[in-house]
Scaffold this motif. Structure first.
Motif, PDB file in Angstrom:
ATOM      1  N   ILE A 154      47.400  79.618 -22.799  1.00  0.00           N
ATOM      2  CA  ILE A 154      46.785  80.808 -23.404  1.00  0.00           C
ATOM      3  C   ILE A 154      45.772  80.393 -24.458  1.00  0.00           C
ATOM      4  O   ILE A 154      44.656  80.919 -24.521  1.00  0.00           O
ATOM      5  N   LYS A 155      46.156  79.406 -25.253  1.00  0.00           N
ATOM      6  CA  LYS A 155      45.255  78.912 -26.304  1.00  0.00           C
ATOM      7  C   LYS A 155      43.966  78.362 -25.673  1.00  0.00           C
ATOM      8  O   LYS A 155      42.866  78.620 -26.153  1.00  0.00           O
ATOM      9  N   THR A 156      44.116  77.637 -24.582  1.00  0.00           N
ATOM     10  CA  THR A 156      42.942  77.069 -23.905  1.00  0.00           C
ATOM     11  C   THR A 156      42.032  78.167 -23.351  1.00  0.00           C
ATOM     12  O   THR A 156      40.825  78.140 -23.534  1.00  0.00           O
ATOM     13  N   VAL A 157      42.634  79.153 -22.693  1.00  0.00           N
ATOM     14  CA  VAL A 157      41.829  80.145 -21.978  1.00  0.00           C
ATOM     15  C   VAL A 157      41.329  81.258 -22.897  1.00  0.00           C
ATOM     16  O   VAL A 157      40.199  81.717 -22.763  1.00  0.00           O
ATOM     17  N   PHE A 158      42.161  81.701 -23.821  1.00  0.00           N
ATOM     18  CA  PHE A 158      41.782  82.836 -24.669  1.00  0.00           C
ATOM     19  C   PHE A 158      41.362  82.414 -26.078  1.00  0.00           C
ATOM     20  O   PHE A 158      40.920  83.244 -26.865  1.00  0.00           O
ATOM     21  N   GLY A 159      41.582  81.151 -26.390  1.00  0.00           N
ATOM     22  CA  GLY A 159      41.153  80.653 -27.690  1.00  0.00           C
ATOM     23  C   GLY A 159      42.016  81.110 -28.847  1.00  0.00           C
ATOM     24  O   GLY A 159      41.636  80.965 -30.008  1.00  0.00           O
ATOM     25  N   GLU A 160      43.165  81.706 -28.555  1.00  0.00           N
ATOM     26  CA  GLU A 160      44.074  82.092 -29.642  1.00  0.00           C
ATOM     27  C   GLU A 160      45.516  82.000 -29.171  1.00  0.00           C
ATOM     28  O   GLU A 160      45.791  81.998 -27.964  1.00  0.00           O
ATOM     29  N   ASP A 161      46.419  81.924 -30.139  1.00  0.00           N
ATOM     30  CA  ASP A 161      47.843  81.876 -29.810  1.00  0.00           C
ATOM     31  C   ASP A 161      48.321  83.264 -29.409  1.00  0.00           C
ATOM     32  O   ASP A 161      47.842  84.263 -29.936  1.00  0.00           O
ATOM     33  N   PRO A 162      49.275  83.311 -28.474  1.00  0.00           N
ATOM     34  CA  PRO A 162      49.769  84.630 -28.059  1.00  0.00           C
ATOM     35  C   PRO A 162      50.742  85.223 -29.085  1.00  0.00           C
ATOM     36  O   PRO A 162      51.331  84.489 -29.869  1.00  0.00           O
ATOM     37  N   ASP A 163      50.872  86.534 -29.042  1.00  0.00           N
ATOM     38  CA  ASP A 163      51.984  87.176 -29.737  1.00  0.00           C
ATOM     39  C   ASP A 163      53.230  86.973 -28.883  1.00  0.00           C
ATOM     40  O   ASP A 163      53.159  87.075 -27.654  1.00  0.00           O
ATOM     41  N   PHE A 164      54.347  86.665 -29.511  1.00  0.00           N
ATOM     42  CA  PHE A 164      55.607  86.618 -28.781  1.00  0.00           C
ATOM     43  C   PHE A 164      56.225  88.007 -28.847  1.00  0.00           C
ATOM     44  O   PHE A 164      56.567  88.475 -29.925  1.00  0.00           O
ATOM     45  N   ILE A 165      56.321  88.641 -27.692  1.00  0.00           N
ATOM     46  CA  ILE A 165      56.743  90.039 -27.689  1.00  0.00           C
ATOM     47  C   ILE A 165      57.946  90.269 -26.768  1.00  0.00           C
ATOM     48  O   ILE A 165      58.291  89.434 -25.938  1.00  0.00           O
ATOM     49  N   ARG A 166      58.557  91.427 -26.948  1.00  0.00           N
ATOM     50  CA  ARG A 166      59.542  91.887 -25.981  1.00  0.00           C
ATOM     51  C   ARG A 166      58.927  93.101 -25.296  1.00  0.00           C
ATOM     52  O   ARG A 166      57.848  93.545 -25.658  1.00  0.00           O
ATOM     53  N   ASP A 167      59.615  93.612 -24.285  1.00  0.00           N
ATOM     54  CA  ASP A 167      59.072  94.766 -23.571  1.00  0.00           C
ATOM     55  C   ASP A 167      60.124  95.855 -23.560  1.00  0.00           C
ATOM     56  O   ASP A 167      61.293  95.586 -23.295  1.00  0.00           O
ATOM     57  N   GLY A 168      59.685  97.051 -23.855  1.00  0.00           N
ATOM     58  CA  GLY A 168      60.624  98.172 -23.885  1.00  0.00           C
ATOM     59  C   GLY A 168      61.028  98.639 -22.506  1.00  0.00           C
ATOM     60  O   GLY A 168      62.054  99.283 -22.332  1.00  0.00           O
ATOM     61  N   SER A 169      60.215  98.303 -21.494  1.00  0.00           N
ATOM     62  CA  SER A 169      60.560  98.744 -20.148  1.00  0.00           C
ATOM     63  C   SER A 169      61.360  97.662 -19.436  1.00  0.00           C
ATOM     64  O   SER A 169      61.691  96.630 -20.011  1.00  0.00           O
ATOM     65  N   THR A 170      61.649  97.905 -18.178  1.00  0.00           N
ATOM     66  CA  THR A 170      62.671  97.120 -17.497  1.00  0.00           C
ATOM     67  C   THR A 170      62.110  96.394 -16.290  1.00  0.00           C
ATOM     68  O   THR A 170      61.491  97.016 -15.428  1.00  0.00           O
TER      69      THR A 170
ATOM     70  N   TRP B 111      61.988  97.754 -28.580  1.00  0.00           N
ATOM     71  CA  TRP B 111      62.491  96.489 -28.034  1.00  0.00           C
ATOM     72  C   TRP B 111      63.957  96.229 -28.300  1.00  0.00           C
ATOM     73  O   TRP B 111      64.633  95.526 -27.550  1.00  0.00           O
ATOM     74  N   ARG B 112      64.413  96.729 -29.431  1.00  0.00           N
ATOM     75  CA  ARG B 112      65.627  96.206 -30.024  1.00  0.00           C
ATOM     76  C   ARG B 112      66.763  97.217 -30.009  1.00  0.00           C
ATOM     77  O   ARG B 112      67.917  96.871 -30.150  1.00  0.00           O
TER      78      ARG B 112
END
Ligand SMILES: Cn1cncc1C[C@H](NC(=O)CCN)C(=O)O
Ligand SMILES: [Zn+2]
Ligand SMILES: [Zn+2]
Length: 493
Positions: free
Chosen positions: A407-423, A315-316
């Motif tokens: 996301i919390k409502t539908v999946f019942g958990e908090d999302p990971d905050f991520i980046r993406d290596g692709s473009t 990512w970085r």
């Protein structure tokens, strides 16, 4: 603030979605059946047909749909080929509502059963809860999930909580040709009332845990060409007495990266943004299963052994990949030829604050320096046919807050905050051109196999993705209206 418990309205929407799963899957089946491969010129007509199908579906929802002609482009052989049109669609103009522009693409990577697919790539096939087919996750599934969510509101005769805008293209897989110009032209027109851009064209980091993406790397693609003359030569007649282009090229390609993955081009890391301590901590808290990631890839060993190092390098930091050599003999069997001209293809993923022009200069200088040491009389040419900048969002944007709640409502958990290596070049384009908020909201899982054999989206992700988008419409609407009312009151005081 409102609680994260599911509202009666959401329950109604989710029940409808569950009850109509087979219709939604049928829609996807119909789209996957179109071989809208944008890479192969002879399939361009299928891309055009796919654009028409997508336009029809939006129009059926009541959207105003404009198929914008982008003219044509030149193929490597000099032939002119028309570009597929881009869909600009709109539905809703309520000034109380936020205006969300959704971007997606309906072209796909090439796929043939013989590549090693277990099923026909253009016949959506469900096996053990997975829907296999080319484009299932990249990007037909997510585009349809968004449309399914809109359809749900319509079918239930609910007021649309947001105004919709659409940009759907058919040339994403070959670099979104012509799109940037269109965005610039339409910035003051079609895009003028857009509040938030949403792109769903990437994957979660995990097979199971939902994610929200706030950054993606850019990419600089390079061609390095070495030529000794106009014709291929017999290696028995000329081998040993000439400087072979492929030998020059292999030396050049070999000089790019060392075995630890470190790019050997002088200066390439100079402008990479320094890593802040908070950022490092953030990476530590992400639930990332290295073994799962390795299994998804099918390789035995990664260069790095810790989560933090892996994520940093994806990512970085920039990375350099070698993609192939045009003109090199690659078919099975023996052919004792010496190719006269070979073109090495590689790309360098871009991160903040790398500059494409500087990178190009560094690459050219490095390759020239390596080449000059060989005293080869051959002709060296370096070009950068494609370049896109990295993208980084502000996670404090309202859309991130809304998506997190949905996301919390539908999946019942908090999302990971991520980046993406692709473009996803369009993310940065929207941001730079319109200066509006851009968010990537993926619904596909890490093991979906984008661009690979047996690409899939799970039924679970497709249906929950549909619910997620519906819940997102409600959340962003609430937050946006709230913000609007508050700022309005403040102005009046
Ligand atoms: C064509 N191209 C050349 N340089 C970058 C790209 C885009 C391509 N984009 C994706 O795969 C989207 C992933 N969700 C990539 O990152 O390679
Ligand atoms: Zn895609
Ligand atoms: Zn793709």
């Amino acid at each position: 603030m409102s609680s994260s418990s599911t509202s009666a309205l959401e329950i109604e929407i989710f029940q409808y979605t569950d009850a109509h799963q087979s219709d939604f899957i049928e829609n996807l089946k119909e789209w996957v059946a179109v071989e809208s491969n944008s890479v192969q010129p002879d399939l361009r007509k299928e891309v055009v047909r796919m654009m028409a199908l997508a336009a029809d579906r939006l129009a059926a929802l009541g959207a105003t749909v404009n198929l914008v002609n982008l003219g044509s482009h030149q193929l490597p052989d000099g032939q002119d080929l028309p570009l597929p049109p881009v869909i600009l669609g709109e539905l809703g103009k309520d000034p109380q509502n936020p205006t969300i522009c959704f971007y997606g693409h309906v072209d796909v990577q090439p796929a043939k059963k013989e590549d090693g697919w277990n099923t026909d790539p253009y016949t959506l096939t469900e096996i053990d809860g997975n829907l296999y087919g080319r484009g299932a996750t990249d990007n037909k599934g997510p585009v349809l999930a968004w449309i399914n969510a809109m359809e749900t509101f319509r079918a239930l005769k609910l007021a649309m909580p947001v105004n919709f805008r659409f940009v759907i293209e058919g040339m994403e897989e070959v670099g979104s040709l012509g799109l940037e110009n269109l965005l610039e032209e339409e910035n003051q027109c079609f895009f003028s009332d857009v509040d938030y851009f949403v792109i769903s064209d990437n994957l979660w980091l995990s097979n199971k845990k939902p994610a929200l993406t706030y950054g993606s790397r850019g990419n600089a693609c390079f061609f390095v060409e070495v030529e000794c003359g106009s014709k291929d030569l017999h290696s028995g007649t000329f081998g040993g007495i000439i400087h072979e282009p492929l030998m020059d090229l292999i030396t050049l390609l070999d000089s790019l990266v060392d075995p630890t993955g470190c790019i050997q081009i002088p200066g390439i890391y100079d402008s990479v943004a320094a890593l802040r301590e908070e950022e490092r901590k953030l990476y530590k808290s992400i639930e990332f299963d290295l073994e799962e990631h390795k299994n998804n890839s099918g390789v035995k060993k990664f260069i790095f052994g810790t989560n933090e190092e892996i994520l940093l390098h994806l990512w970085r930091y920039p990375s350099l990949s070698i993609h192939g050599i045009e003109g090199a003999f690659h078919e099975p069997g023996i052919k004792t030829v010496t190719p006269a001209k070979v073109i090495g293809k590689f790309s360098i993923r871009q991160v903040p604050h790398m500059d494409l022009l500087v990178v190009k200069q560094q690459v050219v200088e490095h390759l020239k320096a390596v080449f000059s040491k060989r005293n080869s009389p051959n002709k060296l040419k370096v070009s950068k046919p494609l370049g896109s900048k990295p993208w980084l969002a502000d996670v404090n944007d309202l859309s991130y807050k809304a998506a997190r709640r949905a996301i919390k409502t539908v999946f019942g958990e908090d999302p990971d905050f991520i980046r993406d290596g692709s473009t996803v070049p369009v993310a940065r384009m929207f941001q730079t051109i319109t200066q509006k908020s851009v968010m990537m909201l993926p619904i596909g899982a890490a093991d979906d196999g984008e661009h690979s054999q047996n690409e899939k989206i799970s039924r679970h992700n497709y249906i929950k993705g549909t619910k997620l988008f519906a819940a997102f419409f409600l959340e962003i609407s609430k937050l946006h209206r709230h913000l609007h009312e508050t700022s309005h009151t403040e102005t009046n005081n």
